[in-house]
Design an enzyme around this catalytic site. Structure first.
Site, PDB file in Angstrom:
ATOM      1  CE  LYS A 192      -4.594   1.338   2.288  1.00  0.00           C
ATOM      2  NZ  LYS A 192      -4.743   1.452   3.819  1.00  0.00           N
TER       3      LYS A 192
HETATM    4  O1  G3P Z   1      -7.821   1.840   5.514  1.00  0.00           O
HETATM    5  C1  G3P Z   1      -8.090   3.216   4.760  1.00  0.00           C
HETATM    6  C2  G3P Z   1      -9.654   3.287   4.744  1.00  0.00           C
HETATM    7  O2  G3P Z   1     -10.300   2.404   5.583  1.00  0.00           O
HETATM    8  C3  G3P Z   1      -9.134   4.181   6.918  1.00  0.00           C
HETATM    9  O3  G3P Z   1     -11.014   4.055   6.706  1.00  0.00           O
HETATM   10  O4  G3P Z   1     -12.504   5.189   8.936  1.00  0.00           O
HETATM   11  O5  G3P Z   1      -9.931   5.775   9.528  1.00  0.00           O
HETATM   12  O6  G3P Z   1     -11.165   7.239   7.452  1.00  0.00           O
HETATM   13  P1  G3P Z   1     -10.843   5.798   8.052  1.00  0.00           P
END
Ligand code: G3P
Length: 218
Positions: free
Chosen positions: A83
Site C-alpha cells: 500500500k
Molecule cells: O484504511 C484506509 C481507510 O479505510 C481508513 O478509514 O475510517 O480511518 O477514515 P478511516
C-alpha cells in the site's frame, strides 16, 4: 463485490474469516499502531489466516525508501499487497512494483484525477476514502461513481475500485450499486450487514412455534 476487512486485529480477522465471506484485509499505520504489535508479525499472521490480498502500508514517503520497505513487506507472503500513498513518489513506486509483479494498493485517494493516475501507474487497487470526504461535506459516493465510470471507459485500465473509509451499510450498498469492485469494512460495519430487526423478530416467532410442536430434527 469483494469484502475486505479494515483492521489489524487478528482475533477479529480470524472470526470474520470463519464466515467464509472475507476476501481480503487492509491495514494502515494507524491500525498497526492500534494493534500494539510489530507490523511484520501482524501482517505475517494475517496472511496465514486470509489467502486473499492483505494490504501492508509503507511508512516512507520518498521513492527509494518506499522501494526498500516494499521489498521487506513482499518477503512476508505472496498475498501481501503493497500500500503506497497517492503522491508522485508513491505512484512512481506503484509503477515499478506492479511492473515487477507485485499487487499494489494506492491509498489516500480523494479525486478522480488521482484515481486515473493510479490506474495508469498499474495499481491493483485504488482506495478512495468515502467517509473522510463525507466528513468535510463532499459526497464520497460521487467520487466512487466518477472513478467507476472513468475506469469502465478504458479496457486497458485494470485497477479495481476499493471503497475505503467506509462508515455504514449505506456506503456498502451504494458502492455495490455503482459497481465498485471491493469495499473494505471496519469489523463492526461488516457484522452490521447481517442485521435486520424483522429477521430477529421472525426467527423468534418461528422458534416459539417450533417449541410448541415438541419435535426435533437431529
Ligand atoms: O484504511 C484506509 C481507510 O479505510 C481508513 O478509514 O475510517 O480511518 O477514515 P478511516
Amino acid at each position: 463485490m469483494k469484502f475486505f476487512v479494515d483492521t489489524a486485529d487478528t482475533k477479529e480477522i480470524r472470526e470474520l474469516a470463519a464466515t467464509g465471506l472475507l476476501d481480503g484485509v487492509t491495514t494502515n499505520p494507524s491500525l498497526i499502531a492500534k494493534s500494539g504489535r510489530k507490523i511484520l508479525d501482524v501482517i505475517a499472521e494475517i496472511c496465514d489466516v486470509v489467502p486473499g490480498p492483505v494490504s501492508a502500508e509503507v511508512a516512507a514517503t520518498d521513492y527509494d525508501q518506499i522501494m526498500r520497505e516494499a521489498a521487506v513487506l513482499r518477503r512476508i507472503a505472496k498475498n501481501v499487497t503493497i500500500k503506497v500513498p497517492l503522491t508522485p513518489d508513491g505512484l512512481r513506486a506503484c509503477k515499478a512494483l506492479s511492473s515487477d509483479g507485485a499487487m499494489v494498493n494506492v491509498t489516500l485517494c480523494f479525486s478522480a484525477a488521482q484515481a486515473l493516475l493510479a490506474a495508469k501507474a498499474g495499481a491493483t487497487f485504488i482506495s478512495p476514502f468515502v467517509g473522510r470526504l463525507d466528513d468535510i461535506g463532499q459526497d464520497g459516493m460521487e467520487l466512487i461513481a466518477d472513478i467507476v465510470q472513468i475506469y469502465s471507459n478504458y479496457d486497458a485500465l485494470k485497477t479495481e475500485v476499493l471503497v475505503a473509509s467506509v462508515r455504514n451499510p449505506i456506503h456498502v450498498i451504494t458502492a455495490a450499486k455503482l459497481g465498485a469492485h471491493v469495499a473494505t469494512l471496519p469489523p463492526a460495519v461488516l457484522r452490521g450487514l447481517y442485521s435486520h430487526p424483522l429477521t430477529d423478530k421472525g426467527l423468534a416467532a418461528f422458534l416459539a412455534d417450533w417449541a410448541k410442536t415438541g419435535q426435533t430434527i437431529a
